[in-house]
Scaffold this active site. Structure first.
Site, short mmCIF file in Angstrom:
data_model
loop_
_atom_site.label_atom_id
_atom_site.label_comp_id
_atom_site.label_asym_id
_atom_site.label_seq_id
_atom_site.Cartn_x
_atom_site.Cartn_y
_atom_site.Cartn_z
N PRO A 125 15.94 1.18 39.37
CA PRO A 125 15.62 1.50 40.77
C PRO A 125 15.20 0.31 41.62
O PRO A 125 14.48 -0.57 41.15
CB PRO A 125 14.48 2.52 40.65
N ASN A 126 15.67 0.34 42.85
CA ASN A 126 15.32 -0.63 43.91
C ASN A 126 16.01 -1.99 43.78
O ASN A 126 15.87 -2.84 44.67
CB ASN A 126 13.79 -0.83 44.01
N ARG A 186 14.03 -6.68 49.72
CA ARG A 186 12.80 -6.17 49.14
C ARG A 186 11.87 -7.32 48.70
O ARG A 186 12.24 -8.14 47.87
CB ARG A 186 13.21 -5.38 47.89
N TYR A 242 10.87 -11.33 44.72
CA TYR A 242 12.17 -11.16 44.06
C TYR A 242 13.25 -12.12 44.53
O TYR A 242 14.37 -12.11 43.99
CB TYR A 242 12.64 -9.70 44.23
N ASN A 247 18.01 -4.71 33.45
CA ASN A 247 16.78 -4.81 34.22
C ASN A 247 16.33 -3.37 34.49
O ASN A 247 16.84 -2.73 35.42
CB ASN A 247 16.97 -5.57 35.53
N ALA A 294 11.21 -0.50 37.51
CA ALA A 294 9.94 0.19 37.25
C ALA A 294 9.99 1.05 35.99
O ALA A 294 8.94 1.31 35.37
CB ALA A 294 9.55 1.04 38.46
N HIS A 349 8.09 0.21 32.62
CA HIS A 349 6.67 0.39 32.32
C HIS A 349 6.31 1.79 31.84
O HIS A 349 5.20 1.99 31.36
CB HIS A 349 5.85 0.01 33.56
N ASP A 383 14.08 5.42 24.27
CA ASP A 383 14.75 6.15 23.18
C ASP A 383 16.27 5.98 23.26
O ASP A 383 16.94 5.91 22.23
CB ASP A 383 14.38 7.63 23.22
N GLU A 406 16.67 -7.63 27.74
CA GLU A 406 15.89 -7.12 28.88
C GLU A 406 15.65 -8.29 29.84
O GLU A 406 15.27 -9.38 29.40
CB GLU A 406 14.55 -6.58 28.35
N HIS A 408 14.01 -9.57 33.79
CA HIS A 408 13.23 -9.32 35.00
C HIS A 408 13.34 -10.52 35.91
O HIS A 408 13.29 -11.66 35.43
CB HIS A 408 11.76 -9.05 34.67
N SER A 437 11.08 -11.19 38.39
CA SER A 437 9.72 -11.69 38.47
C SER A 437 9.16 -11.79 37.04
O SER A 437 9.84 -11.42 36.07
CB SER A 437 8.87 -10.75 39.31
N ARG A 473 1.69 -10.30 37.02
CA ARG A 473 1.52 -9.43 38.20
C ARG A 473 0.49 -8.33 37.91
O ARG A 473 -0.39 -8.51 37.08
CB ARG A 473 2.89 -8.87 38.60
N ARG A 487 2.16 -3.53 35.22
CA ARG A 487 3.45 -4.15 34.88
C ARG A 487 3.39 -4.92 33.57
O ARG A 487 4.41 -5.44 33.10
CB ARG A 487 3.91 -5.10 35.99
C1 DQA Z 1 11.28 -5.99 37.88
C2 DQA Z 1 9.78 -5.94 37.60
C3 DQA Z 1 9.27 -4.50 37.64
O1 DQA Z 1 7.87 -4.48 37.43
C4 DQA Z 1 9.55 -3.88 38.99
O2 DQA Z 1 9.17 -2.52 38.99
C5 DQA Z 1 10.95 -4.04 39.44
C6 DQA Z 1 11.64 -5.30 39.18
C7 DQA Z 1 11.79 -7.45 38.00
O3 DQA Z 1 13.00 -7.64 37.93
O4 DQA Z 1 10.99 -8.37 38.22
O5 DQA Z 1 11.50 -3.17 40.13
O6 DQA Z 1 11.97 -5.38 36.80
#
Ligand code: DQA
Length: 150
Positions: A10-11, A18, A23, A74, A77, A80, A87, A98, A100, A102, A107, A111
C-alpha cells in the site's frame, strides 16, 4: 529469461508525491522503469506490480509460490502486522528479498518489527530506490545458488 516479480504494498504508487523527505522524489512510474532496466541488466524479465489490497498481494504471492518465481517484495505497512502475508511468503521456495525505501529501524517504533523478515532470504532497507537495485543484484547470486542445489 527468468522471471522476477517486484511486488509493492500500500501507498507505494504514491512514490514521489508521498513524504518525499522520507521516500525520495522518484515517481512510481520511474521506479517501474528502473526495476525493468536493472532486471534486464541481470538477465531477468522483471514484472513490477503494486496494490493497496492485502488479499490481492497474497494472491500474487500464492501464484509466485506455485510457479517458483523469485520475488522482491516491499510489503509497505503490511511489513509490520500482516501475519497473513507472512504465512503466504512462507510458502515461497524461490528466493524472497524484502526491500524498503526508508530504514524502518531508524523510524517510529511500530516500524521496527517486520513480520516478513523471518521468512525472507534477506532484507535491504534505507537506500531509497537503490534498495530495489541492490535486491535485484543479490537475486542473481541467490537464483544461481538455488539452481545449483537442485
Ligand atoms: C516502507 C516502510 C514502511 O514502514 C512503510 O509503511 C511504507 C514504506 C519503505 O519502503 O520504506 O509504506 O516499506
Amino acid at each position: 529469461m527468468s522471471k522476477v516479480l517486484v511486488l509493492n504494498g500500500p501507498n507505494i504508487q504514491r512514490l514521489g508525491i508521498r513524504e518525499p523527505s522520507v521516500y525520495g522524489t522518484t515517481s512510481y512510474d520511474e521506479l517501474v522503469e528502473l526495476c525493468t532496466k536493472w532486471g534486464a541488466d541481470g538477465g531477468f524479465d522483471v514484472e513490477v506490480r503494486q496494490t493497496d489490497s492485502e488479499a490481492e498481494l497474497i494472491s500474487w504471492i500464492h501464484a509466485a509460490a506455485d510457479s517458483t518465481t523469485p520475488v522482491v517484495l516491499n510489503p509497505a505497512a503490511f511489513t509490520h502486522y500482516s501475519y497473513a502475508l507472512r504465512d503466504a511468503c512462507a510458502q515461497l521456495t524461490a528466493p524472497l528479498v524484502e526491500v524498503h525505501l526508508s530504514n524502518p529501524a531508524a523510524r517510529e517504533e511500530f516500524r521496527h518489527n517486520s513480520v516478513i523478515s523471518g521468512v525472507a532470504s534477506g532484507t535491504i532497507a534505507g537506500f531509497g530506490v537503490d534498495s530495489y537495485r541492490l535486491a535485484l543484484d543479490v537475486l542473481v547470486g541467490l537464483i544461481a545458488d538455488s539452481t545449483d542445489s537442485q
